[in-house]
Design a protein around this motif. Structure first.
Motif, short mmCIF file in Angstrom:
data_model
loop_
_atom_site.label_atom_id
_atom_site.label_comp_id
_atom_site.label_asym_id
_atom_site.label_seq_id
_atom_site.Cartn_x
_atom_site.Cartn_y
_atom_site.Cartn_z
N GLN A 121 25.84 37.45 34.87
CA GLN A 121 26.68 37.10 35.90
C GLN A 121 26.92 36.08 35.60
OE1 GLN A 121 24.04 37.76 39.28
NE2 GLN A 121 25.59 40.22 39.75
N GLU A 122 25.87 34.77 35.71
CA GLU A 122 26.26 33.66 35.47
C GLU A 122 26.90 33.55 34.30
OE1 GLU A 122 23.59 30.29 36.23
OE2 GLU A 122 23.10 30.92 37.99
N SER A 123 27.07 34.21 33.15
CA SER A 123 28.18 33.80 32.02
C SER A 123 29.59 34.33 32.45
CB SER A 123 27.52 34.53 30.91
OG SER A 123 27.82 35.76 30.90
N VAL A 124 29.29 33.99 33.03
CA VAL A 124 30.64 35.05 33.63
C VAL A 124 31.44 33.83 35.35
CG1 VAL A 124 31.91 37.12 32.55
CG2 VAL A 124 30.76 37.10 35.12
N ASP A 125 30.51 32.91 35.05
CA ASP A 125 30.12 32.27 36.60
C ASP A 125 30.39 32.87 37.99
OD1 ASP A 125 31.25 29.52 37.07
OD2 ASP A 125 33.12 30.38 37.35
N GLY A 138 27.31 25.00 31.68
CA GLY A 138 27.65 26.16 30.83
C GLY A 138 28.32 27.44 31.26
N HIS A 139 27.86 27.34 32.54
CA HIS A 139 28.50 28.87 32.71
C HIS A 139 30.26 29.38 33.17
CE1 HIS A 139 29.68 26.77 36.78
NE2 HIS A 139 28.68 25.74 36.58
N GLY A 140 30.21 30.32 33.23
CA GLY A 140 31.52 30.82 32.59
C GLY A 140 31.84 30.70 31.43
N ALA A 141 31.37 30.85 31.19
CA ALA A 141 31.38 30.81 29.39
C ALA A 141 32.25 31.74 28.55
CB ALA A 141 30.14 29.45 28.40
N LYS A 142 31.49 32.77 28.36
CA LYS A 142 31.73 34.26 28.62
C LYS A 142 33.20 35.53 29.65
CE LYS A 142 29.10 37.13 26.47
NZ LYS A 142 29.86 38.47 25.90
N ARG A 143 33.71 34.41 30.43
CA ARG A 143 34.66 34.60 31.33
C ARG A 143 35.88 34.59 30.21
NH1 ARG A 143 34.94 35.14 36.38
NH2 ARG A 143 36.91 35.11 37.31
N GLY A 144 36.51 35.98 30.45
CA GLY A 144 38.03 35.94 29.36
C GLY A 144 39.31 35.58 30.73
N ALA A 145 39.86 35.95 30.25
CA ALA A 145 41.15 35.51 31.03
C ALA A 145 41.90 36.90 31.02
CB ALA A 145 42.51 34.91 30.86
N VAL A 146 41.61 37.72 30.05
CA VAL A 146 42.33 38.99 30.15
C VAL A 146 41.68 39.84 31.23
CG1 VAL A 146 42.24 41.19 29.25
CG2 VAL A 146 43.49 38.66 27.90
N GLU A 147 39.66 39.91 30.78
CA GLU A 147 38.90 40.50 31.39
C GLU A 147 39.01 39.83 33.09
OE1 GLU A 147 34.57 40.45 29.42
OE2 GLU A 147 34.00 41.47 31.78
N ALA A 148 38.56 39.17 33.84
CA ALA A 148 39.14 38.80 34.49
C ALA A 148 40.26 39.09 35.04
CB ALA A 148 39.25 37.04 34.80
N MET A 149 41.60 39.27 34.35
CA MET A 149 42.75 40.13 35.44
C MET A 149 42.46 41.31 35.36
SD MET A 149 45.83 39.13 33.73
CE MET A 149 46.99 40.63 32.81
N VAL A 150 41.59 42.17 34.78
CA VAL A 150 41.61 43.32 34.43
C VAL A 150 40.59 43.60 35.54
CG1 VAL A 150 40.42 45.86 33.69
CG2 VAL A 150 41.53 43.55 32.22
N TRP A 151 39.41 43.22 36.32
CA TRP A 151 38.75 42.82 37.11
C TRP A 151 39.65 42.35 38.57
CZ3 TRP A 151 35.44 46.11 36.86
CH2 TRP A 151 34.09 46.51 35.56
#
Lengths: 218, 479
Positions: free
Chosen positions: B394-398, B409-422
């Motif tokens: 969870q932390e890795s996507v913020d 470094g939290h959020g380091a795994k957050r991708g724009a496309v994935e975030a939009m899809v969710w």
């Protein structure tokens, strides 16, 4: 601010607030009050499973047994305590021809390190007791029996009184009241030195003794 | 070199987990070596606890560690006071670099040229060997596994068995090449050769460096667990002994050690106890004939005090470094310790390292798990490793609203496309009309669905959408 104060302050001002300490119930470590004979049997089984060798002796026979054990190994000499009764008894038996040369550790290691590392075949020490559950010997090295006596020579002989065998480490520590003060160095020794770092294959005598011989005096 | 300059670590890019995992999976030697070792260790652990009330013992282990952590700052002060009374000098280091400098300064003050080392994971964290070499001080590992790994110019691949990734043939060739021993399959011969080579080094080393398994505040005692005797040599023969440890290793009483020792050795290698349990409470006294003249303890923080801030993440600090989690991890067993590229590999590494190096570096670590739960089930101090992996994911996507992210470094795994899809997904589920429209469209145009969906279809066939939605089918059944 010093690193010490920085660290302690961070720990004290914890953002999550105070922590509560749970109770610790040690009763899971308690064992029934086994009779001495059972403790000896368990100690023997456990220390033999890690390559320790046990000999049952009495006050009268241990010297003979020791002489036998050392001569089958061709030991040329034996490092003995200077003042402990084990050392005194051995040194008073100096006329015996079946015992190897007796050496005494009576000067600082720096002056005879290479002799200890290269020329001493065996060492004998007393113990403060044994632990049945794990097959361990308790040693508190002293000025009379320094730390390296039980580590550097390839054969370590330990003298253990059967009456000093405790069931668990926990029991030994409580009965002997270790919390009241510890020596410079205290040890549990369970078997000769070993490693399994090469493909999980057991090999003995890697840095310490290759053989651990326990004379149990009953 | 200036005081503040960080020493250069040997660069392994932690982010490159996936290519290394691929390479390891395709390396039959690595897989065989690990598989064989880990299978054996799992069996041994199981039989070592026979006759024990393991669950109650694990509860005790967990409680001992939690109690120690609850009083951590006080215990550290008590430990410092007791050690000082006993004649041991205590040093504090906020990070690995400072710890390295402390060790260097002690060495320099003694004009030391050679250091012999017992096994210590904290010193791996600090990259101490590398640093000392840069300072012109030779640092030699004396644990056989560490010695082998050092000869190969590698890092340990397991925290208990550093050279587990190599088989006898490989070790024999390595020793032949580097030390001139004969080529041999005889483990006894290889071990005896190492004994000879290292004995000289023990005698001549100026300083011995060791780790610490437990530091007892009650009596000011440093406890070391080992089998080989190299730990005793290292802490006894050289005139100066420096122990390094993480600040979390302190326990209040000697009694605590009895339970933790029972858990540690059985969990690690399936031994009831190790050959040596070494308890050091001071330097050589005036009447004593051996032992070091000086003993130092370096207490290393290196990120631990930030783990300490969070109630959930704090559990990571309970770890007693037995390695059981890695021995039982289906991922570790297949890819081996070097794949992770971190000091601590396997499940414990996946929850500990993100704190130490940040999630930007360690972003793949929490996802390198099947969440099968084996690590949590075997942990002797009941660290909820799977829960912590989920938390760090969870932390890795913020994070989310309930769990605001805390690790660097939290959020380091957050991708724009994935975030939009969710975001779209949650919006659709909040609007029933759009949900019905969307799902019926998806069912109608199911032929257009792609046959390849990234990593999923690498080993599986793509799932197919049903011709009718669940809502439609239920409606047909009149419900």
């Amino acid at each position: 601010m010093s690193s010490r104060d920085t660290i302690l302050q961070r720990l004290r001002n914890r953002s999550g607030g105070n922590l509560t300490a749970p109770n610790c119930d040690f009763s899971v470590l308690e064992r029934p009050d086994w009779p001495v004979s059972e403790r000896i049997a368990m100690f023997e089984k456990n220390i033999e499973s890690v390559h320790g060798e046990v000999h049952h002796c009495t006050e009268e026979t241990w010297l003979d047994r020791l002489a036998e054990v050392l001569s089958t190994r061709g030991a040329r000499n034996l490092l003995v305590p200077k003042e402990h009764e084990i050392g005194l008894k051995l040194r008073s038996a100096v006329e015996r021809e079946d015992l190897p040369n007796l050496l005494i550790y009576d000067e600082p290691i720096e002056s005879w390190q290479s002799v200890l590392f290269n020329d001493v075949d065996a060492g004998i020490t007393s113990t403060r007791g044994g632990i049945a559950e794990t097959g361990s010997l308790i040693l508190w090295p002293t000025a009379d029996e320094p730390r390296l006596m039980s580590l550097v020579p390839p054969v370590h002989v330990a003298v253990l009184y059967a009456s000093d065998i405790y069931t668990t480490f926990h029991e030994a520590m409580q009965v002997q009241d270790w919390g009241a003060g510890m020596p410079t160095n205290a040890l549990l020794i369970s078997g000769p030195s070993k490693t399994a770092d090469i493909e999980q294959t057991l090999a003995y005598g890697v840095h310490g003794p290759k053989e651990l011989i326990v004379l149990i005096i009953e | 070199m200036s005081e503040t300059a960080e020493h250069s670590p040997h660069h392994i890019d932690v982010k490159e987990f996936h290519p290394r995992a691929q390479a390891a999976i395709h390396n039959p030697k690595i897989r065989q070596n690990f598989r064989k070792a880990m299978d054996g260790l799992m069996t041994k652990r199981k039989s070592a606890f026979e006759g024990w009330d393991l669950e109650t013992l694990r509860d005790l282990g967990a409680n001992i560690r939690l109690r120690a952590l609850a009083n951590l700052p006080d215990l550290l002060e008590q430990l410092e006071q007791k050690l000082t009374e006993n004649g041991i000098k205590v040093h504090w280091a906020v990070d690995g670099d400072e710890a390295c400098r402390i060790v260097r300064d002690i060495c320099k003050a003694r004009d030391a040229k050679t250091v012999i080392k017992g096994k210590s994971m904290v010193s791996e964290e600090m990259e101490l060997n590398h640093y000392l070499e840069e300072q012109g001080i030779e640092a030699l590992e004396s644990d056989l596994g560490e010695y082998i790994v050092q000869l190969a110019g590698e890092t340990p691949s397991h925290i208990i068995m550093p050279a587990i990734h190599k088989n006898t043939d490989e070790i024999s060739e390595l020793m032949h090449e580097k030390t001139g021993t004969d080529l041999s399959h005889d483990v006894e011969y290889l071990t005896a050769s190492a004994r000879l080579q290292l004995r000289e080094k023990f005698m001549n080393a100026d300083v011995g460096v060791s780790g610490v398994n437990f530091a007892v505040a009650e009596t000011g005692t440093l406890c070391l667990v080992e089998n080989e005797g190299n730990g005793r040599m290292t802490t006894t023969v050289p005139p100066c002994h420096i122990a390094v440890t993480g600040i979390e290793k302190v326990v209040p009483n000697l009694e605590d050690v009895t339970a933790l020792l029972a858990l540690l050795t059985r969990s690690a290698t399936g031994q009831h106890i190790t050959t040596y349990f070494n308890m050091i409470s001071g330097p050589r006294k005036p009447d004593e004939l051996d032992g070091p003249e000086e003993v130092h303890l370096v207490l290393v923080d290196n990120g631990r005090s930030s783990i300490y801030q969070d109630d959930e993440l704090l559990d990571t600090l309970r770890c007693i470094r037995c390695g059981a989690c890695m021995n039982h991890c289906p991922v570790y067993t297949r890819v081996g310790g070097h794949t992770y590229g971190t000091t601590y590999p396997g499940p414990i590494g996946k929850i500990l390292m993100p704190h130490l190096i940040g999630l930007d570096e360690g972003r793949h670590l929490p996802t390198a798990s099947s969440l099968c739960g084996a690590c949590g089930e075997v942990c002797p101090v009941k660290i909820p490793i799977p829960d912590l992996l989920v938390r760090l994911r969870q932390e890795s996507v913020d994070g989310d609203k309930l769990h605001p992210a805390k690790v660097r470094g939290h959020g380091a795994k957050r991708g724009a496309v994935e975030a939009m899809v969710w975001k779209g997904w949650s919006w659709m589920h909040a609007h029933p009309g759009m949900y019905r429209f969307g799902t019926s469209m998806a069912a109608r145009f199911r032929k257009l669905q792609p046959g390849q969906i990234g990593g999923w279809t690498q080993y599986r066939t793509a799932p197919k959408l049903a011709p009718k939605t669940l809502h439609e089918r239920l409606k047909e059944r009149g419900q």
